[in-house]
Design an enzyme around this catalytic site. Structure first.
Site, PDB file in Angstrom:
ATOM      1  N   GLY A  65      23.925   5.822  -2.975  1.00 51.79           N
ATOM      2  CA  GLY A  65      23.627   6.519  -1.848  1.00 51.79           C
ATOM      3  C   GLY A  65      24.309   8.142  -1.997  1.00 51.79           C
ATOM      4  O   GLY A  65      24.726   8.328  -3.131  1.00 51.79           O
TER       5      GLY A  65
ATOM      6  N   LEU B 198      16.435   2.527  -5.086  1.00 47.77           N
ATOM      7  CA  LEU B 198      17.534   3.572  -5.320  1.00 47.77           C
ATOM      8  C   LEU B 198      19.036   2.940  -5.803  1.00 47.77           C
ATOM      9  O   LEU B 198      19.601   2.146  -5.128  1.00 47.77           O
ATOM     10  CB  LEU B 198      17.832   4.429  -4.065  1.00 47.77           C
ATOM     11  CG  LEU B 198      18.896   5.602  -3.997  1.00 47.77           C
ATOM     12  CD1 LEU B 198      17.953   6.629  -4.869  1.00 47.77           C
ATOM     13  CD2 LEU B 198      19.036   6.407  -2.846  1.00 47.77           C
ATOM     14  N   ASP B 199      19.169   3.506  -6.975  1.00 42.29           N
ATOM     15  CA  ASP B 199      20.649   3.352  -7.469  1.00 42.29           C
ATOM     16  C   ASP B 199      20.760   1.780  -7.882  1.00 42.29           C
ATOM     17  O   ASP B 199      21.858   1.104  -7.840  1.00 42.29           O
ATOM     18  CB  ASP B 199      21.627   3.773  -6.577  1.00 42.29           C
ATOM     19  CG  ASP B 199      21.675   5.315  -6.362  1.00 42.29           C
ATOM     20  OD1 ASP B 199      21.441   5.764  -7.284  1.00 42.29           O
ATOM     21  OD2 ASP B 199      22.290   5.493  -5.233  1.00 42.29           O
ATOM     22  N   GLU B 200      19.790   1.165  -7.830  1.00 42.73           N
ATOM     23  CA  GLU B 200      19.588  -0.696  -8.285  1.00 42.73           C
ATOM     24  C   GLU B 200      19.002  -0.743  -9.545  1.00 42.73           C
ATOM     25  O   GLU B 200      18.771  -1.913  -9.912  1.00 42.73           O
ATOM     26  CB  GLU B 200      18.659  -1.276  -6.981  1.00 42.73           C
ATOM     27  CG  GLU B 200      19.364  -0.924  -5.694  1.00 42.73           C
ATOM     28  CD  GLU B 200      20.428  -1.911  -5.513  1.00 42.73           C
ATOM     29  OE1 GLU B 200      20.893  -2.791  -6.408  1.00 42.73           O
ATOM     30  OE2 GLU B 200      21.236  -1.657  -4.449  1.00 42.73           O
TER      31      GLU B 200
END
Lengths: 284, 284, 284, 284
Positions: free
Chosen positions: B201, B227-229
């Site tokens: 995040g 997101l960011d995964e």
């Protein structure tokens, strides 16, 4: 190893502070072996560590404390003076994994860790053999028979009876109750087998394997009531790849755990760590 | 640089598989420049990459594909054959931070990254100067004026018009909408400025500063709707201490971002990465 | 960036020294942004760096120098006071490899390196394009036409004409003559593409390949008359394996060179380096 | 741990080679746990390691060797087949420093190193205590009384009597005579306490301190007649600074030595190392 006094100071940042301390040291002929300073510009807090040749200073320990007290009061210092010849009493808590425990014992045995180890406490009996080799009293606290509450009471009693200054959780796989965390607050160091805050809690290597990270690590931190949330002293990482199984990651991770914990404990014993809120200043 | 064909295979693990592929290559006289294998013992999946000297093999690209197809079918392969002389078309997406973008441009300029860069797209105008230096068309998509929906439609149109094969988010600070993530699934690489899964995040360096970690890092990963995964390709870390301000951490972190992204993009361009579920096999 | 004065001191270790300096600073109301000390216990030499908030101190630069001089004399200090607002003039020397040069230019362009870059000098014409992009005067000194002696005279004249404070050899592939080394002694930084003292001299990556090392590196050091023997400021290494060709090692090594040189130059520009005999104290 | 056969091949690179080996393995139903290839493009030499599930293959060890021999001959292979259940016999040679020796013993004790340790031999008596703990026969070979020649003859006799497969010099501080180096050529591993080729020979940490390097390291290599010149298996480094005394460097270096040696020995025991001229291929 040369005898030294370690003067560690934590206080609000003020003009004149360093001059006062330096003048005090100079007035008593102190030779400075090592000096470290840090100002936290956000919180306006000042941190200082001096390592002073004991033979150079024209004061014994008690007089030093007495004479320095007025300066400490003037600048609202939290401070300590420790004699390097005074060995802290360190209890090791273990379970079934021996790598961290044996590593600390060996570093203690060879003099790298300057402390006493009055006892080893474990919730399983397997570590007894290593305790015997190093001639350290071993206490098996049987959680299954006693139940958690009584088991932790027994551990607390042992720590108290042995006059323990520092408790090291060397892969001790039980979560400490809040009351015990409070009792040993700032005096208990844990090794967690991930690079926190990633993979807090149980089975961090499996978590890391499942997420597919390319680095694994270990985190040495002070124990607080919030599991794996205490102030971090040291972290260590190693590169991994798709070809590493979870078992490979465990093996590689052990090397991270061993070095991160050994560093963290040594920094603590040499008065190199100051806890500031939930972070640490480490004059490594 | 020698011309090669890169044969990349991903299929259920079966006895005879390697022999069939190797026999096919031998029958056509192929010289193997580099060969990599991996078996995921948990999922019983097999991954293989061969880099074959193009001049050694008695097949052109189209015939290779045709003649290999029966083997591929027999073993239920997901596979690709890429000619190293064929340059992929890479679009760079930027915002205001130039370090990753300029680094990629320079590596492309010197031939380290073997690709075409048909366009640079940004939600701010500052990167135009670098685009000009490297003589790459620049498109400023003004999110403020257009609004998010129309801005992303415009980006999608540009990616399509330029026939883009790979989209690199070089510190592009906008979150892609799900529909665009799906469109460019497996063909978009992002750099996140923390060692994920820590500090996903916004404002990861501030998060790292607040937590008091002793290492900061960067993570290069494929873009997914979470997101960011997405699957991690590469991670990089650097040691920090209490004396590093959040600004110092930003500076040190940039060096991590630059190298992790450059590695990740190169691995992708050289067909070294296979996405397997939410993880990657990287034949680095 | 806050304006600071950097007071750097190098003198024989004596009791009272720190107190005198600290009292001087306190008397003038100085706020200490950063303070670093080091005592070389073998040579009994003391090193100190203070970074002082310029707005806190009730002295301008000239008065500071005047009033501090008596203390400096008393303690036989080699010392300097630098104003962070004063930008040093840095000349870049290049050849045909652009990675270090372009990296330094970009860090300067974004303000990470706080200096002026009045000129780029090279023994080949290729770097001119980058000089143009960054709007820096470029001088091609043609060694083939001029011969070594006249070429270096021309370089020395340029350095003098541009009032250069620091000369950075950013993969400049010519060996400086002794007279020039003497002229710019302590004011010239080189990057060598190996972890010195391994693989000094020519073709270090080939030497490393031939020896079969498992790590390659780069060394940033001050230039002295003894080739590759000057005081080391910074070193960087990367892991390699049997699968890395000499070309791969060159590619990986470049990343080491870029970061080691960028760190070394920044440390110098921020007055963080003190040369002591053939070694450095680096208050990083 | 699953039983496996490790087939290691080193031969001239030829088309058809991999197909022949793969077909042989497929014909006998072999499941491949791990496969690694390397082609040395300069010397046109091919290296391959297969780890095969023993239960999958319809051949016992002896039949495997017999049936594979014709293929090996056809391709002029140097090759070996090792059964993971067969434990190699490893002798440890020590002096007075215990860190490497104790670390290897602990990794052996916990099963990380899959071997037998039939004896510990040392030129000083101090290591006997650790030998006793781990219940390993200890032999003190008194160099002072015996003289070098007879002492090394005694060591050679011990290695022979114990049927030793691998000799590990765990900080054994005596230089082996040429005849012994020849006898145990390719079967003796040393740890040198510097990142070779820097600081070969005596007192490497003092050499490193004097040169002012910013990294120290350790090198694990095969013993050859040329001191510290043998094929390197693994290297490890750590960052140091001006504030590290020679004693600090020794302490930090020990951690490098321990991990580099442990890795090197494990790679050897798992048949992951192939010596090629004066270099190694390590399928880590």
């Amino acid at each position: 190893m040369q005898q030294t006094y370690r003067l560690v100071i934590d206080c609000p940042d003020q003009v004149g502070l360093v001059a006062s301390v330096a003048q005090f040291l100079a007035d008593h002929g102190a030779t400075i072996v090592e000096a470290s300073h840090h100002t936290d510009l956000q919180t306006k807090r000042f941190f200082m560590r001096h390592e002073i040749g004991a033979s150079s200073i024209k004061l014994d320990y008690a007089s030093f404390v007495n004479e320095f007290a007025p300066i400490a009061n003037e600048y609202q210092m939290q401070w300590s003076l420790n004699d390097s010849n005074h060995k802290r009493r360190v209890a090791l808590l273990g379970s079934v994994e021996s790598h961290c425990l044996v590593d600390l014992l060996h570093r203690w045995h060879t003099g790298e860790l300057h402390c006493d180890i009055p006892c080893i406490i474990a919730n399983h009996p397997q570590m007894e053999q290593f305790a015997k080799w190093y001639d350290v009293p071993f206490h098996w606290v049987d959680f299954k028979t006693l139940g958690k509450d009584r088991a932790f009471e027994q551990i607390a009693t042992l720590l108290s009876d042995y006059n323990v200054d520092l408790t090291v959780l060397a892969r001790f796989m039980q979560i400490l109750p809040d009351w015990l965390c409070q009792t040993i607050n700032g005096k208990a160091i844990n090794i967690h087998h991930s690079f926190l805050p990633s993979f807090a809690g149980a089975r961090p290597y499996q978590q890391a394997y499942d997420r597919g990270v390319k680095l694994i690590g270990a985190t040495c931190h002070y124990v607080t009531q919030d599991l794996d949330e205490g102030p971090i002293i040291e972290q260590s990482v190693k590169r991994i790849s798709h070809s590493d199984s979870a078992a490979d990651m465990v093996r590689k991770g052990k090397d991270c755990e061993v070095t991160a914990l050994a560093h963290g404990v040594r920094y603590h014993l040499e008065d190199r760590v100051i806890i500031h809120r939930n972070k640490t200043v480490v004059f490594a």
